[in-house]
Design a protein around this motif. Structure first.
Motif: not given
Length: 257
Positions: A62-70
């Protein structure tokens, strides 16, 4: 595309600024970050995917995330593909796992990069498969932390495994807590407690995740988006689209490009 990569999803995403809710895949995730960042959470630890790093998720994590100009590329090799390659290297059928989710290895990065480049440019099948085997062999040899017997996903988590198989067989049904708990012969209280303890997300999130995974497979194999969403139990197209983007970081129409 040859059988080695049959039905395997590839992604090539530019400048993502999305948040990804908690989810899992029943495959590996192997990706490269070219620009920007992804701040992710995986198996109770935080990680940052930075430029020219390799990102690995094992099946069922299980994983999650937040991207920035990815800007990144991903593909999702099956447990069978990775285990078959491990067997060819070591002459025993095992499933390798990778604990270091962010890998800083320029040689391996380059091997994966030229494989992805060949795939997206639609070069000859022989070239693509040769590059794939070279890159994955290097990954297995340099970054395997431990191995398990080759088994179906969630085999070591009985409640999750039984629920997963039950949901897959009846994906378009309206599940209730009573139905799910009765399937594993537990009370609702004990089912909820043990399921979340073993897996890290609620049964509802698990069902949504599995519906989206199956819809993803249907769409990439030619099914219309509206048909795919209905086939897996979404009656509201806007609800399907919102959830799809939260899990995958792009809309279902991306798969039709």
């Amino acid at each position: 595309m040859g059988r080695l990569l049959e039905n395997i999803l590839f992604e090539n995403v530019k400048l993502s600024n999305d948040d990804f809710t908690k989810h899992y895949h029943d495959t590996y995730t192997i990706g490269l970050t070219y620009e920007g960042l992804l701040k992710s959470y995986n198996t109770y630890q935080s990680y940052t995917s930075y430029e020219q790093s390799i990102r690995i998720n094992n099946p069922g994590e299980v994983h999650c995330g937040k991207s920035s100009q990815w800007s990144h590329v991903n593909f999702y090799p099956t447990v069978e593909l990775i285990s078959n390659l491990y067997e060819q290297i070591f002459h025993e059928r095992k499933t390798p796992f990778f604990e270091r989710h962010i890998i800083d290895n320029k040689e391996l990065f380059f091997k994966l990069h030229i494989f992805f480049n060949a795939y997206f440019k639609k070069e000859e099948e022989l070239v693509i498969e040769t590059l794939l085997i070279d890159a994955l062999s290097s990954l297995i040899l340099s970054n395997t932390i431990y191995i398990k017997e080759y088994k179906k996903i969630f085999e070591d988590k009985k409640i999750v495994k039984d629920t997963y198989e039950f949901i897959k067989d009846s994906i378009d049904c309206d599940f209730t807590l009573d139905i799910l708990a009765k399937n594993v012969n537990l009370s609702k209280f004990h089912f909820l407690r043990l399921f979340k303890k073993e897996f890290g997300i609620t049964p509802h999130a698990f069902i949504i995740n599995e519906r989206l995974n199956q819809a993803n497979n249907l769409i990439k194999n030619g099914c219309k988006i509206s048909e795919a969403s209905l086939n897996v139990g979404f009656n509201d197209q806007s609800h399907f689209g919102r959830n799809f983007k939260k899990y995958f970081g792009y809309s279902p129409s991306y798969l039709k490009k």
